[in-house]
Motif scaffolding. Structure first.
Motif, mmCIF file in Angstrom:
data_model
loop_
_atom_site.group_PDB
_atom_site.id
_atom_site.type_symbol
_atom_site.label_atom_id
_atom_site.label_comp_id
_atom_site.label_asym_id
_atom_site.label_seq_id
_atom_site.Cartn_x
_atom_site.Cartn_y
_atom_site.Cartn_z
ATOM 1 N N LEU A 151 11.504 14.042 -25.654
ATOM 2 C CA LEU A 151 10.170 13.924 -25.061
ATOM 3 C C LEU A 151 9.116 13.731 -26.140
ATOM 4 N N CYS A 152 9.231 14.478 -27.227
ATOM 5 C CA CYS A 152 8.282 14.336 -28.332
ATOM 6 C C CYS A 152 8.393 12.958 -28.977
ATOM 7 N N ALA A 153 9.630 12.445 -29.102
ATOM 8 C CA ALA A 153 9.828 11.136 -29.724
ATOM 9 C C ALA A 153 9.250 10.021 -28.866
ATOM 10 N N VAL A 154 9.553 10.050 -27.572
ATOM 11 C CA VAL A 154 9.038 9.019 -26.670
ATOM 12 C C VAL A 154 7.519 9.116 -26.558
ATOM 13 N N GLY A 155 6.988 10.347 -26.596
ATOM 14 C CA GLY A 155 5.548 10.531 -26.502
ATOM 15 C C GLY A 155 4.807 10.298 -27.798
ATOM 16 N N GLY A 156 5.544 10.022 -28.908
ATOM 17 C CA GLY A 156 4.889 9.732 -30.178
ATOM 18 C C GLY A 156 4.453 10.955 -30.957
ATOM 19 N N VAL A 157 4.912 12.147 -30.544
ATOM 20 C CA VAL A 157 4.543 13.357 -31.279
ATOM 21 C C VAL A 157 5.227 13.397 -32.632
ATOM 22 N N ILE A 158 6.479 12.943 -32.697
ATOM 23 C CA ILE A 158 7.170 12.838 -33.971
ATOM 24 C C ILE A 158 7.422 11.370 -34.267
ATOM 25 N N HIS A 159 7.433 11.016 -35.550
ATOM 26 C CA HIS A 159 7.537 9.637 -35.974
ATOM 27 C C HIS A 159 8.766 9.454 -36.849
ATOM 28 N N ALA A 160 9.429 8.327 -36.688
ATOM 29 C CA ALA A 160 10.665 8.080 -37.421
ATOM 30 C C ALA A 160 10.434 8.007 -38.922
ATOM 31 N N THR A 161 9.269 7.552 -39.357
ATOM 32 C CA THR A 161 9.020 7.426 -40.792
ATOM 33 C C THR A 161 8.631 8.749 -41.434
ATOM 34 N N ASP A 162 8.179 9.693 -40.647
ATOM 35 C CA ASP A 162 7.810 11.009 -41.174
ATOM 36 C C ASP A 162 8.975 11.962 -40.903
ATOM 37 N N LYS A 163 9.999 11.871 -41.738
ATOM 38 C CA LYS A 163 11.215 12.639 -41.494
ATOM 39 C C LYS A 163 10.979 14.130 -41.661
ATOM 40 N N ARG B 276 8.229 15.844 -40.875
ATOM 41 C CA ARG B 276 7.627 16.347 -39.640
ATOM 42 C C ARG B 276 8.634 16.356 -38.501
ATOM 43 N N SER B 277 9.475 15.326 -38.438
ATOM 44 C CA SER B 277 10.484 15.262 -37.385
ATOM 45 C C SER B 277 11.480 16.403 -37.520
ATOM 46 N N LEU B 278 11.928 16.670 -38.756
ATOM 47 C CA LEU B 278 12.885 17.747 -38.974
ATOM 48 C C LEU B 278 12.271 19.102 -38.649
ATOM 49 N N THR B 279 11.005 19.280 -39.005
ATOM 50 C CA THR B 279 10.315 20.531 -38.675
ATOM 51 C C THR B 279 10.250 20.725 -37.166
ATOM 52 N N THR B 280 9.925 19.673 -36.430
ATOM 53 C CA THR B 280 9.848 19.760 -34.971
ATOM 54 C C THR B 280 11.196 20.105 -34.366
ATOM 55 N N ILE B 281 12.260 19.482 -34.868
ATOM 56 C CA ILE B 281 13.600 19.756 -34.353
ATOM 57 C C ILE B 281 13.976 21.213 -34.584
ATOM 58 N N ILE B 282 13.707 21.723 -35.781
ATOM 59 C CA ILE B 282 14.047 23.112 -36.107
ATOM 60 C C ILE B 282 13.283 24.079 -35.203
ATOM 61 N N LEU B 283 11.980 23.830 -35.051
ATOM 62 C CA LEU B 283 11.168 24.748 -34.244
ATOM 63 C C LEU B 283 11.584 24.712 -32.773
ATOM 64 N N LEU B 284 11.864 23.521 -32.258
ATOM 65 C CA LEU B 284 12.283 23.426 -30.855
ATOM 66 C C LEU B 284 13.624 24.121 -30.634
ATOM 67 N N ILE C 108 8.433 22.951 -43.399
ATOM 68 C CA ILE C 108 9.819 23.302 -43.680
ATOM 69 C C ILE C 108 10.684 22.049 -43.738
ATOM 70 N N GLY C 109 10.405 21.090 -42.846
ATOM 71 C CA GLY C 109 11.188 19.859 -42.843
ATOM 72 C C GLY C 109 11.064 19.090 -44.137
ATOM 73 N N ASP C 110 9.850 19.035 -44.695
ATOM 74 C CA ASP C 110 9.664 18.356 -45.972
ATOM 75 C C ASP C 110 10.437 19.053 -47.082
ATOM 76 N N LYS C 111 10.389 20.376 -47.076
ATOM 77 C CA LYS C 111 11.078 21.124 -48.131
ATOM 78 C C LYS C 111 12.588 21.008 -47.998
ATOM 79 N N LEU C 112 13.091 21.020 -46.770
ATOM 80 C CA LEU C 112 14.528 20.863 -46.576
ATOM 81 C C LEU C 112 14.985 19.463 -46.972
ATOM 82 N N GLY C 113 14.162 18.464 -46.662
ATOM 83 C CA GLY C 113 14.508 17.095 -47.020
ATOM 84 C C GLY C 113 14.206 16.744 -48.454
ATOM 85 N N GLY C 114 13.527 17.641 -49.169
ATOM 86 C CA GLY C 114 13.215 17.403 -50.569
ATOM 87 C C GLY C 114 12.024 16.493 -50.785
#
Length: 634
Positions: free
Chosen positions: A356-368, A370-378, A70-76
């Protein structure tokens, strides 16, 4: 102090972002798919699809590789195989990809993109391709579509040299690893050496056809940028898309391959030192506020309780005078206040787990995506926290319409965000932007909201209403005490001042976050960000308590809404900062591009204001319960 500094340094070091989990190892001849992403610009915030141009068709492998979430689709995001033939350590000299003839529409679109400074964004082995100048220590992700000369003529970059850097450690592993990707663009009006071959309908060479020979570039005569042979953009112009592939051994290890992307940020050292200074200042101010407040209150409570043991009557004043009204429920929109506080708690819980996910490396700054999907789901899965807290507050306020309160909690904030998002999406769809969301994505978001978030809000609300009413040390009297008249201007100024200090605790870090969002820089110090958020929470709590104390000292017991708004105004400062950033740091042109920028920042500011407001409200509530539970009242 030494232990605090060591903990802070450890958090920064441990949170330094190293994208990717496991490295890919390649053997000679292995295929490396080269993916293309959206065309983006710093001056126009509307991205376009790479394949919306008169370029070569995408390959057949890995098509739409990153459009699943979903994050990829929202970000285009639309990673698609480019069609460029890249095999490990196989040099390519002036390879032909396809041929296109520009019509008037193609020509005008290329000119517009060049005028608005759009750039191609390519990826190889998950690394963004860059233009790099080692002498100037200058790095820029992507490369321009073309350029315009002093006479206003437009030229197209139709040839690229793909320079891939690799590293080998024979004693550690078998094979090689990619540690860098550089693009050098050229504009060449190619001339065939001999007869021009016959191209297929889509512009590609037929299967099995020999690659054409060119006078403008070859193995013996590499491509150069010669003004005499620049490819001018005009209707009817013939564009031959070509490329080179070079391989260079590098001493850089795989774990450091992202370091080059950070050299483009000249403020890296300033960022660290300014942030440490900001944290120390905020901690110092917070300590002073807490010390003064605790000493003053401790003295007043002790004196009041000593007088209450004497037989003669005592004269009450200040905050002690309103003890019979301080827990009187708000008379103005109690349901809205309960919904706002519950929503702020939900946002806060989501932010905590995202960090917690960011510090633990679950989401990555370059993979926007995946990061957006994680934020939405959380955020969606935190819905029960919103329902529980809003229900408990609404019940404490004496509310009876629990269904309306619960529906408001489930619908109000997400509804506003979705309305703004889809309104903006229609505008992007109108101009053909790549970020326009498809109908299936709209359905997916709607189903997440209706089928996951809303039921969780109802579950939390159910348990919140079942619990006993929040207990308080004192009960309000039947008749409310008269409140001294207070100027609305003073109230407004107090609300503005309440958000100033919390904003000051994040303003330095906010600059780097905005640069990451709008200037494509990489944000990687999540340890520092976690520390700043902790300081923000502490500052919001303390400033809210101090202002609530001063309000009660003026015999104004209507602290409910003020405690929320005092810190919620931080969101207003954040939006004002985005306006300043837009004027001073960005060169965005066009109404729709500006609308995209301000709409997204308004969403962020609204969420941030609710988060800070909830912190201020619950801190003041705990403070009021504590001080009035410490005095002796007949």
């Amino acid at each position: 102090m030494r232990s605090i500094l060591l903990a802070l340094i450890f958090s920064v070091v441990s949170a330094k972002f190293v994208p990717g989990v496991l490295p890919n190892t390649f053997q000679d001849g292995d295929e490396l798919p080269l993916f293309v992403d959206l065309l983006t610009s710093f001056s126009a915030r509307i991205p376009f699809s790479h394949h919306s141009l008169a370029v070569c068709p995408s390959g057949t492998k890995g098509d739409n590789k990153k459009t699943g979430s979903i994050g990829d689709k929202l970000g285009g995001g639309e990673w698609k195989e480019s069609g460029y033939n890249v095999h490990f350590r196989e040099v390519e000299a002036c390879g032909t990809l396809c041929k296109k003839t520009l019509n008037e529409k193609d020509s005008e679109k290329f000119k517009k993109l060049i005028k608005d400074e759009y750039r191609h964004n390519w990826y190889l082995d998950s690394l963004p391709a860059v233009m790099h100048s080692p002498k100037l220590d200058w790095v820029m992700r992507g490369f321009p579509v073309g350029f315009m000369d002093d006479e206003g003529l437009y030229y197209l970059y139709n040839h690229v040299r793909i320079v891939v850097r690799y590293h080998e450690e024979p004693t550690e592993w078998v094979g090689s690893r990619v540690v860098g990707v550089e693009i050098i663009p050229y504009s060449i009006d190619h001339v065939f050496d001999g007869d021009e071959p016959t191209f297929a309908e889509d512009g590609t060479l037929p299967s099995g056809a020999a690659p054409p020979k060119l006078k403008t570039c070859s193995t013996l005569a590499p491509a150069v940028n010669d003004p005499a042979s620049f490819l001018k953009i005009d209707p009817g112009a013939s564009v031959l898309w070509t490329y080179d592939v070079d391989w260079i051994f590098s001493d850089m290890v795989w774990s450091n391959r992202w370091d080059i992307y950070l050299t483009g940020n000249p403020d890296a050292e300033v960022h660290i030192f300014s942030l440490v200074n900001s944290l120390m200042v905020i901690l110092f101010l917070s300590g002073i506020i807490a010390m003064i407040l605790l000493r003053t209150l401790h003295k007043e409570i002790s004196e009041y309780n000593e007088l209450s043991t004497l037989e003669e009557a005592q004269e009450e004043s200040g905050w002690k005078l309103v003890h019979a009204d301080v827990f009187r429920p708000p008379q103005t929109h109690p349901m809205i206040l309960a919904v706002a506080c519950g929503t702020g708690v939900q946002i806060g819980v989501a932010i905590f787990f995202v960090m917690l996910c960011a510090v633990g490396g679950v989401i990555h700054a370059t993979d926007k995506g995946r990061s957006l999907t994680t934020i939405i789901l959380l955020y969606v899965f935190s819905g029960s926290f919103a329902g529980f807290n809003s229900a408990r507050l609404y019940k404490f306020f004496g509310g009876k319409n629990w269904k309306k309160s619960t529906i408001g909690t489930a619908v109000a904030f997400p509804g506003v965000l979705l309305f703004l998002f889809f309104f903006l999406d229609f505008g992007l769809m109108w101009v053909g932007a790549a970020t326009a969301v498809s109908f299936t994505t709209v359905i997916s978001i709607f189903m997440l909201w209706i089928c996951v978030s809303t039921p969780l809000v109802f579950v939390g609300s159910y348990f919140g209403f079942r619990k006993e009413v929040i207990s308080t040390p004192l009960k309000p009297t039947l008749i409310a005490r008269h409140v001294p008249e207070i100027s609305e201007v003073n109230i407004f100024v107090g609300i503005l001042l309440g958000g100033l200090l919390p904003f000051g605790s994040i303003c330095i870090e906010l600059f780097f976050i905005m640069s990451s969002l709008w200037l494509s820089q990489i944000y990687y110090v999540f340890g520092f960000l976690f520390a700043v958020l902790a300081i923000l929470v502490l500052t919001c709590a303390e400033i809210s308590i101090v202002m609530c104390y001063f309000q009660l000292c003026h015999e104004d017991y209507r602290w409910w809404w003020r405690s929320f708004l005092n810190t919620a105004s931080t969101g207003g400062y954040l939006f004002a900062y985005s306006v300043w950033y837009f004027v001073t740091k960005l060169q965005i042109e066009g109404f729709l591009s500006a609308l995209v920028y301000f709409t997204y920042n308004a969403m962020i500011a609204l969420a941030f204001g609710l988060f800070c407001g909830a912190i201020g409200f619950y801190s003041s509530f705990a403070f009021v319960k504590k001080i009035y539970g410490s005095i002796k009242v007949d």
